[in-house]
Scaffold this motif. Structure first.
Motif, PDB file in Angstrom:
ATOM      1  N   UNK A   1      -2.928 118.098 -12.374  1.00  0.00           N
ATOM      2  CA  UNK A   1      -3.421 116.723 -12.265  1.00  0.00           C
ATOM      3  C   UNK A   1      -2.248 115.825 -11.901  1.00  0.00           C
ATOM      4  N   UNK A   2      -2.504 114.566 -11.511  1.00  0.00           N
ATOM      5  CA  UNK A   2      -1.395 113.678 -11.137  1.00  0.00           C
ATOM      6  C   UNK A   2      -0.372 113.521 -12.257  1.00  0.00           C
ATOM      7  N   UNK A   3       0.894 113.480 -11.868  1.00  0.00           N
ATOM      8  CA  UNK A   3       1.988 113.237 -12.809  1.00  0.00           C
ATOM      9  C   UNK A   3       2.209 111.729 -12.904  1.00  0.00           C
ATOM     10  N   UNK A   4       2.211 111.224 -14.113  1.00  0.00           N
ATOM     11  CA  UNK A   4       2.398 109.787 -14.323  1.00  0.00           C
ATOM     12  C   UNK A   4       3.824 109.442 -14.751  1.00  0.00           C
TER      13      UNK A   4
ATOM     14  N   UNK B   1      10.351 110.287  -6.349  1.00  0.00           N
ATOM     15  CA  UNK B   1       9.023 110.584  -6.900  1.00  0.00           C
ATOM     16  C   UNK B   1       8.142 109.341  -6.993  1.00  0.00           C
ATOM     17  N   UNK B   2       8.771 108.152  -6.960  1.00  0.00           N
ATOM     18  CA  UNK B   2       8.054 106.893  -7.129  1.00  0.00           C
ATOM     19  C   UNK B   2       7.308 106.859  -8.463  1.00  0.00           C
ATOM     20  N   UNK B   3       8.002 107.312  -9.498  1.00  0.00           N
ATOM     21  CA  UNK B   3       7.440 107.350 -10.848  1.00  0.00           C
ATOM     22  C   UNK B   3       8.534 106.978 -11.842  1.00  0.00           C
ATOM     23  N   UNK B   4       8.160 106.417 -12.991  1.00  0.00           N
ATOM     24  CA  UNK B   4       9.174 106.122 -14.006  1.00  0.00           C
ATOM     25  C   UNK B   4       9.768 107.402 -14.573  1.00  0.00           C
ATOM     26  N   UNK B   5      11.072 107.385 -14.789  1.00  0.00           N
ATOM     27  CA  UNK B   5      11.781 108.536 -15.339  1.00  0.00           C
ATOM     28  C   UNK B   5      12.475 108.104 -16.624  1.00  0.00           C
ATOM     29  N   UNK B   6      12.341 108.923 -17.657  1.00  0.00           N
ATOM     30  CA  UNK B   6      12.977 108.638 -18.936  1.00  0.00           C
ATOM     31  C   UNK B   6      14.009 109.713 -19.237  1.00  0.00           C
ATOM     32  N   UNK B   7      15.141 109.294 -19.780  1.00  0.00           N
ATOM     33  CA  UNK B   7      16.203 110.228 -20.163  1.00  0.00           C
ATOM     34  C   UNK B   7      16.554 109.974 -21.617  1.00  0.00           C
TER      35      UNK B   7
ATOM     36  N   UNK C   1       9.752 105.061 -26.888  1.00  0.00           N
ATOM     37  CA  UNK C   1      10.688 104.617 -27.908  1.00  0.00           C
ATOM     38  C   UNK C   1      11.711 105.690 -28.256  1.00  0.00           C
ATOM     39  N   UNK C   2      11.362 106.960 -28.022  1.00  0.00           N
ATOM     40  CA  UNK C   2      12.268 108.049 -28.365  1.00  0.00           C
ATOM     41  C   UNK C   2      13.275 108.303 -27.257  1.00  0.00           C
ATOM     42  N   UNK C   3      13.234 107.511 -26.196  1.00  0.00           N
ATOM     43  CA  UNK C   3      14.121 107.736 -25.053  1.00  0.00           C
ATOM     44  C   UNK C   3      15.084 106.569 -24.898  1.00  0.00           C
ATOM     45  N   UNK C   4      16.309 106.902 -24.521  1.00  0.00           N
ATOM     46  CA  UNK C   4      17.339 105.881 -24.524  1.00  0.00           C
ATOM     47  C   UNK C   4      17.321 105.018 -23.275  1.00  0.00           C
ATOM     48  N   UNK C   5      16.797 105.550 -22.166  1.00  0.00           N
ATOM     49  CA  UNK C   5      16.829 104.752 -20.950  1.00  0.00           C
ATOM     50  C   UNK C   5      15.637 105.071 -20.063  1.00  0.00           C
ATOM     51  N   UNK C   6      15.126 104.019 -19.428  1.00  0.00           N
ATOM     52  CA  UNK C   6      14.011 104.162 -18.491  1.00  0.00           C
ATOM     53  C   UNK C   6      14.494 103.740 -17.104  1.00  0.00           C
ATOM     54  N   UNK C   7      14.122 104.532 -16.104  1.00  0.00           N
ATOM     55  CA  UNK C   7      14.471 104.244 -14.717  1.00  0.00           C
ATOM     56  C   UNK C   7      13.179 103.997 -13.944  1.00  0.00           C
TER      57      UNK C   7
END
Length: 502
Positions: free
Chosen positions: A405-408, A430-436, A468-474
């Motif tokens: 299914x689509x990746x969000x 990917x044109x999607x938010x990435x969390x690290x 909230x469990x991730x330190x940074x959002x791109x």
């Protein structure tokens, strides 16, 4: 003073083994890593000495134990849980000696075997039954090659095992394999959780030649005092067998819900999602491995991630390896890339320096720079190299979305996830938010989670899958995405036009 409880996640990777001590919430107490070489005795052969890897496991854990024992805070080791790379093959004799090195995932000596099997009715049935694409990486093809080309070794072999099985044999004198690692061999029926009779017949072995299948929460304790002393752990320390590094990476970052992908980048790279059932791709582009009953990991791995970046730096930017730099060479490498705009002024790189796995499963694929003009300088080639690596991952992502299914949302981990530039480029492609997450050691933490569950430890590790469990959002830049997609379309066409030339 109260003792702090800890669990060690032991992650056996392609380039190194890491032992990481975690508290129950996933905070790293201390860690230690030991590297080892990849041996290439001839073109297409990629092996490692299993004794070196065993010694790396011993040293990494013993160094961690030394570190925690020297802390002011006392620590109590509750157990060691293991993650490992997939697709390795070692032939063992009846006395417990290895007859071969560990033939690793990158090895392509069985390419002709895979080419002849792929696309046939037998090959298609094997893929549907095992979830493992027909490719030289798989122990299935390696065993068929061994039977054909080195029959003396094949016939003398008592057990065919992988690197984690070798570790447990050295520790406990027993041959055991978890369902997760087994499902990546091409020999396990992922629907029945038994060794596939079809695969065994194709190879020419019986289930007696393979290890006993156990669940990922299988526990066995170290009772040998000499072994415990070498590892610097207490007698009675439980080892939890754990799972494959890929499956555990999803668990470690919390990518366990529909539409949430885990993307890991180390020597190789992969993007995966978890589902509650096996998803068989009619085009055979992605794998379907099992973590536990009712938990499947669907995705695809690429051969050429960190290995390509290291190749480029070693061959074309050797100055970054000079110890006199006094700064982070990765940061200097990123600075070079940022001097060039997204799209590398039209320069495109096919990153297939070691062939390719998903989505093409083409061991013959080769690397290529296309569109070279006079204005292109070293920085363009460096940026195009990173973009090509990301295009390869994006290509797998397309196949994954079509299969599931689509990746969000994407959760990134692994060595390259430490680069802010690389992760931003990933989000843009990917044109999607990435969390690290602050702790990017997802496979080791995934192993620790399985270990705590197996040992009945209640902790804060079962945290909800929230940002909230991730330190940074791109967040993606849509203009950059548009530029990248123009190059990606050429990237795809270049491979399809040139595949017969490889």
């Amino acid at each position: 003073m109260n003792k702090q409880n800890m669990i060690i996640g032991l992650d056996i990777g392609t380039s190194s083994t890491k032992a990481i001590a975690f508290d129950h919430g996933g905070t790293i107490i201390t860690q230690y890593s030991v590297t080892y070489p990849i041996l290439s005795p001839q073109t297409g052969y990629f092996e490692q000495d299993p004794t070196q890897i065993y010694e790396a496991c011993v040293r990494s854990v013993s160094e961690v134990m030394d570190a925690v024992n020297n802390c002011k805070q006392e620590h109590r080791l509750e157990g060691i849980a293991v993650s490992s790379a997939m697709h390795g093959l070692i032939a063992m004799d009846e006395q417990g000696n290895h007859l071969t090195n560990c033939i690793i995932w990158a090895d392509t000596r069985s390419q002709d075997i895979a080419d002849n099997l792929k696309g046939t009715p037998a090959g298609q049935n094997l893929f549907r039954q095992t979830g493992t694409p027909i490719h030289p990486m798989s122990p299935l093809c390696k065993l068929m090659w061994m039977n054909k080309h080195i029959p003396t070794v094949f016939n003398e072999t008592h057990k065919f095992i992988g690197i984690k099985e070798y570790l447990f044999f050295r520790l406990f004198h027993a041959y055991v394999i978890d369902y997760s690692i087994a499902s990546a061999t091409g020999l396990l029926d992922i629907h029945t959780l038994h060794w596939s009779k079809l695969a065994l017949s194709e190879v020419g072995i019986t289930d007696k030649h393979l290890s006993s299948l156990v669940s990922v929460d299988y526990v066995i304790k170290v009772e040998d005092e000499a072994i415990a002393q070498r590892w610097k752990i207490p007698v009675g320390t439980p080892f939890v067998i754990g799972a494959s590094d890929g499956c555990l990476a999803n668990l470690g970052v919390g990518a366990t819900k529909p539409g949430v992908a885990s993307l890991t980048v180390g020597t190789s790279g992969a993007i995966r999602v978890m589902t509650d059932h096996s998803n068989t791709d009619a085009k055979e582009r992605v794998f379907s491995y099992i973590l536990r009953p009712g938990e499947f990991v669907v995705g695809g791995a690429i051969n050429n991630a960190g290995v390509v970046r290291n190749w480029f730096k070693d061959q074309f930017m050797p100055e970054l390896s000079q110890p006199s730099l006094g700064t982070d060479s990765s940061a200097l490498f990123d600075d070079e890339i940022t001097s060039v705009p997204p799209g590398s002024d039209g320069l495109i790189f096919l990153p297939y320096l070691t062939g390719e796995r998903a989505p093409y499963w083409d061991a013959k694929a080769k690397g290529l720079y296309f569109g070279i003009q006079l204005q292109h300088r070293k920085a363009h080639f460096a940026r195009a190299m990173i973009e090509g690596m990301l295009f390869a991952l994006y290509n797998v992502g397309i196949a994954l979305e079509e299969t599931t299914q689509p990746i969000e949302t994407i959760y990134a981990s692994g060595g390259l996830a430490r680069s802010v530039l690389w992760v931003q480029m990933l989000a843009d492609v990917f044109n999607k938010p990435v969390f690290v997450k602050e702790n990017v050691e997802s496979s080791a933490w995934g192993a620790a989670i399985v270990g705590m569950e197996a040992l009945g430890i209640n902790g804060a590790y079962l945290s909800p899958n929230t940002v909230d469990t991730y330190s940074k959002r791109y967040l993606p830049d849509e203009n950059n995405h548009r530029i990248y997609m123009e190059n990606f379309q050429k990237f795809e066409r270049l491979y399809l036009k040139l595949k017969e030339e490889f």
